[in-house]
Design a protein around this motif. Structure first.
Motif, PDB file in Angstrom:
ATOM      1  N   ILE A  63    -116.110  18.567-134.399  1.00  0.00           N
ATOM      2  CA  ILE A  63    -115.521  19.532-134.948  1.00  0.00           C
ATOM      3  C   ILE A  63    -113.908  19.570-134.636  1.00  0.00           C
ATOM      4  O   ILE A  63    -113.109  19.574-135.528  1.00  0.00           O
ATOM      5  N   PRO A  64    -113.586  19.627-133.170  1.00  0.00           N
ATOM      6  CA  PRO A  64    -112.034  19.576-132.992  1.00  0.00           C
ATOM      7  C   PRO A  64    -111.443  18.345-133.485  1.00  0.00           C
ATOM      8  O   PRO A  64    -110.373  18.432-133.681  1.00  0.00           O
ATOM      9  N   SER A  65    -111.960  17.011-133.864  1.00  0.00           N
ATOM     10  CA  SER A  65    -111.453  15.951-134.178  1.00  0.00           C
ATOM     11  C   SER A  65    -111.130  16.449-135.653  1.00  0.00           C
ATOM     12  O   SER A  65    -110.006  15.829-136.101  1.00  0.00           O
ATOM     13  N   GLY A  66    -111.859  17.057-136.408  1.00  0.00           N
ATOM     14  CA  GLY A  66    -111.381  17.316-137.783  1.00  0.00           C
ATOM     15  C   GLY A  66    -110.126  18.274-137.707  1.00  0.00           C
ATOM     16  O   GLY A  66    -109.305  18.221-138.671  1.00  0.00           O
ATOM     17  N   MET A  67    -110.109  19.020-136.717  1.00  0.00           N
ATOM     18  CA  MET A  67    -109.096  20.172-136.743  1.00  0.00           C
ATOM     19  C   MET A  67    -107.796  19.457-136.427  1.00  0.00           C
ATOM     20  O   MET A  67    -106.729  19.647-137.107  1.00  0.00           O
ATOM     21  N   PHE A  68    -107.992  18.703-135.583  1.00  0.00           N
ATOM     22  CA  PHE A  68    -106.769  17.738-135.174  1.00  0.00           C
ATOM     23  C   PHE A  68    -106.207  16.854-136.106  1.00  0.00           C
ATOM     24  O   PHE A  68    -105.047  16.754-136.463  1.00  0.00           O
ATOM     25  N   LEU A  69    -107.319  16.222-137.123  1.00  0.00           N
ATOM     26  CA  LEU A  69    -106.595  15.527-138.098  1.00  0.00           C
ATOM     27  C   LEU A  69    -105.889  16.318-139.257  1.00  0.00           C
ATOM     28  O   LEU A  69    -104.969  15.991-139.659  1.00  0.00           O
ATOM     29  N   LYS A  70    -106.500  17.370-139.487  1.00  0.00           N
ATOM     30  CA  LYS A  70    -105.961  18.050-140.688  1.00  0.00           C
ATOM     31  C   LYS A  70    -104.505  18.795-140.130  1.00  0.00           C
ATOM     32  O   LYS A  70    -103.446  18.805-140.858  1.00  0.00           O
ATOM     33  N   ARG A  71    -104.369  18.943-138.610  1.00  0.00           N
ATOM     34  CA  ARG A  71    -103.043  19.488-138.380  1.00  0.00           C
ATOM     35  C   ARG A  71    -102.110  18.092-137.895  1.00  0.00           C
ATOM     36  O   ARG A  71    -100.942  18.645-138.376  1.00  0.00           O
ATOM     37  N   ALA A  72    -102.588  17.093-137.336  1.00  0.00           N
ATOM     38  CA  ALA A  72    -101.508  16.299-137.075  1.00  0.00           C
ATOM     39  C   ALA A  72    -101.393  15.221-138.221  1.00  0.00           C
ATOM     40  O   ALA A  72    -100.305  14.269-138.261  1.00  0.00           O
ATOM     41  N   GLY A  73    -102.200  15.294-139.290  1.00  0.00           N
ATOM     42  CA  GLY A  73    -102.045  14.186-140.218  1.00  0.00           C
ATOM     43  C   GLY A  73    -102.744  13.123-139.733  1.00  0.00           C
ATOM     44  O   GLY A  73    -103.122  12.581-138.873  1.00  0.00           O
ATOM     45  N   LEU A  74    -102.999  12.121-140.892  1.00  0.00           N
ATOM     46  CA  LEU A  74    -103.840  10.794-140.854  1.00  0.00           C
ATOM     47  C   LEU A  74    -103.080   9.960-139.650  1.00  0.00           C
ATOM     48  O   LEU A  74    -103.598   9.283-139.012  1.00  0.00           O
ATOM     49  N   ARG A  75    -101.771   9.748-140.043  1.00  0.00           N
ATOM     50  CA  ARG A  75    -101.046   8.593-139.483  1.00  0.00           C
ATOM     51  C   ARG A  75    -101.040   8.890-137.891  1.00  0.00           C
ATOM     52  O   ARG A  75    -101.342   8.020-136.944  1.00  0.00           O
ATOM     53  N   ARG A  76    -100.902  10.263-137.572  1.00  0.00           N
ATOM     54  CA  ARG A  76    -100.470  10.423-136.207  1.00  0.00           C
ATOM     55  C   ARG A  76    -101.736  10.433-135.453  1.00  0.00           C
ATOM     56  O   ARG A  76    -102.065  10.179-134.191  1.00  0.00           O
ATOM     57  N   ALA A  77    -102.742  10.883-136.249  1.00  0.00           N
ATOM     58  CA  ALA A  77    -104.281  11.101-135.505  1.00  0.00           C
ATOM     59  C   ALA A  77    -104.690   9.557-135.298  1.00  0.00           C
ATOM     60  O   ALA A  77    -105.328   9.604-134.346  1.00  0.00           O
ATOM     61  N   LEU A  78    -104.359   8.833-136.162  1.00  0.00           N
ATOM     62  CA  LEU A  78    -104.871   7.361-136.047  1.00  0.00           C
ATOM     63  C   LEU A  78    -104.231   6.806-134.802  1.00  0.00           C
ATOM     64  O   LEU A  78    -104.971   6.206-134.092  1.00  0.00           O
ATOM     65  N   ILE A  79    -102.737   6.811-134.687  1.00  0.00           N
ATOM     66  CA  ILE A  79    -102.150   6.269-133.696  1.00  0.00           C
ATOM     67  C   ILE A  79    -102.494   7.049-132.236  1.00  0.00           C
ATOM     68  O   ILE A  79    -102.765   6.253-131.493  1.00  0.00           O
ATOM     69  N   SER A  80    -102.905   8.151-132.259  1.00  0.00           N
ATOM     70  CA  SER A  80    -103.214   8.905-131.229  1.00  0.00           C
ATOM     71  C   SER A  80    -104.635   8.419-130.823  1.00  0.00           C
ATOM     72  O   SER A  80    -104.910   8.272-129.503  1.00  0.00           O
TER      73      SER A  80
END
Length: 404
Positions: A63-80
């Motif tokens: 669940i936190p991953s989904g929230m982070f993905l929505k907040r940061a966006g795909l590109r930033r989430a992927l690089i992170s």
């Protein structure tokens, strides 16, 4: 495939590059890491607890991953995800105290959870409707195929690096290979930086649901999950420590098992069309049971390797059928919740199986425990057959429904 490649946007090719580097690095890493820990004094019991910690981290991070993905966006989430993964897995190869390893293992589970959350929307945004099924198939097939390359490379890199011992006193080729694999995984940041995405529209949270079908399906799948998660984390230790395989042969066995998985997944639709979903799944479970019996009874290393390749193939072969069965028997509006329920049960199975199996392998040895796993596999196939048999007309099925 040529048509797809010609029509694909450059971003799709960047995705494949990112998948290649990240999967290659982690496939090398996971082949060697348990063997490295065994050489440092760890046992199968402690390895089981570390595997359970990864499962716990993956479960807690969904669940936190989904929230982070929505907040940061795909590109930033992927690089992170890639950067954090390279750092955490490198730390696991450096800091070897058990309490710290437990914490790092749970953190690795969080990273893997974010990786799993990122994949579907990335492929969806970089393919059109016609390309999308093949895009998913290509990404997941590439992941398995790269695992074969990782097995071959991981089995040989420590030997190739061993020549550096003369230049660097205290140099450990296995540890250096683990750190090198993390660098390979980190190289995925380069193609990831070139990706651009539109804002992510995450669906409403899919909460676990229950229905009469799921009340029959989930216990059967959970019991099978105990089988699939009990031996897989220790297979490399089984070959290296129990059967005394040299490292390069361990890598070759795992490469062969990856290729067998690809072939099995591709052949699965034919099996399910011929026998039906439930009967086809049960047949693969029984075949896996026989492979466990063979591993428990066989003393010949090469025959054991062949049995393991067969086991890996049959364990993966029924996955398209299991997920197709789940999606076909719940209403469309409940599919997200049903998937969440299935993920919860499988994560719980991994938590239980890895810790119990690690303790049992130390106490009773591999042949005895493998025999017990075979018995559980037989029981799981019986439970699956009795709980989930349906009339054929209740289960419309086409090959494209279960294609990988």
């Amino acid at each position: 495939m040529v048509v797809f490649a010609a029509a694909a946007r450059p971003a799709v090719l960047d995705i494949f590059g990112r998948v290649f580097f990240f999967d290659l690095g982690l496939s090398i890493y996971f082949l060697l890491f348990n063997l490295f820990l065994i050489a440092q004094g760890y046992t199968e019991k402690s390895l089981g607890l570390l595997t359970s910690a990864i499962a716990f981290g993956s479960l807690a991070g969904a669940i936190p991953s989904g929230m982070f993905l929505k907040r940061a966006g795909l590109r930033r989430a992927l690089i992170s995800c890639i950067a954090a993964g390279a750092i955490i897995f490198s730390a696991r190869a450096i800091f070897l105290s058990f309490p710290l390893e437990l914490l790092l293992a749970a953190s690795a589970g969080l990273v893997l959870s974010l990786w799993a959350v990122c994949i579907p929307p990335i492929v969806a945004q970089t393919t059109n409707e016609q390309q999308r099924p093949f895009g998913f198939s290509l990404v997941f097939s590439l992941g398995i195929g790269v695992g074969a390359l990782g097995g071959l490379a991981g089995g040989r890199l420590p030997e190739w690096l061993s020549g550096l011992r003369a230049l660097f006193p205290g140099f450990e080729p296995e540890q250096a290979t683990l750190l090198l694999s993390c660098c390979i995984a980190a190289a995925a940041i380069w193609p990831a930086r070139r990706l651009t995405f539109s804002p992510v529209e995450m669906p409403a949270r899919s909460r676990p649901v229950l229905s009469p079908f799921l009340l029959r399906f989930l216990p059967a799948v959970g019991l099978w999950g105990l089988v699939t998660n009990s031996f897989s984390p220790f297979a490399n230790v089984y070959f290296a420590a129990h059967l005394r395989f040299p490292l390069h042969k361990v890598g070759s066995v795992f490469a062969a098992s990856q290729m067998a998985q690809v072939a099995a997944v591709l052949c699965a639709p034919l099996v399910f069309r011929r026998w039906g979903l439930v009967n086809g799944i049960v047949c693969t479970q029984l075949a896996a049971c026989l492979c466990f019996v063979s591993l428990a009874a066989i003393g010949s290393p090469m025959k054991a390797a062949a049995a393991y390749v067969g086991l890996a193939a049959f364990q993966w072969m029924n996955e398209p059928g299991v997920y197709s069965l789940l999606m076909s028997k719940v209403p469309e509006e409940q599919r997200g919740g049903a998937s969440a329920s299935n993920s919860l049960v499988m994560s719980a199975s991994q938590l239980i199986a890895a810790s119990l199996a690690g303790w049992a392998f130390v106490r009773y040895g591999y042949p005895a425990v493998l025999s017990v796993i075979a018995a559980v596999a037989l029981l799981a196939s019986i439970v699956f057959r009795q709980a989930l048999t349906v009339r054929e007309e209740e289960l419309p099925l086409a090959v494209e429904d279960i294609a990988p």
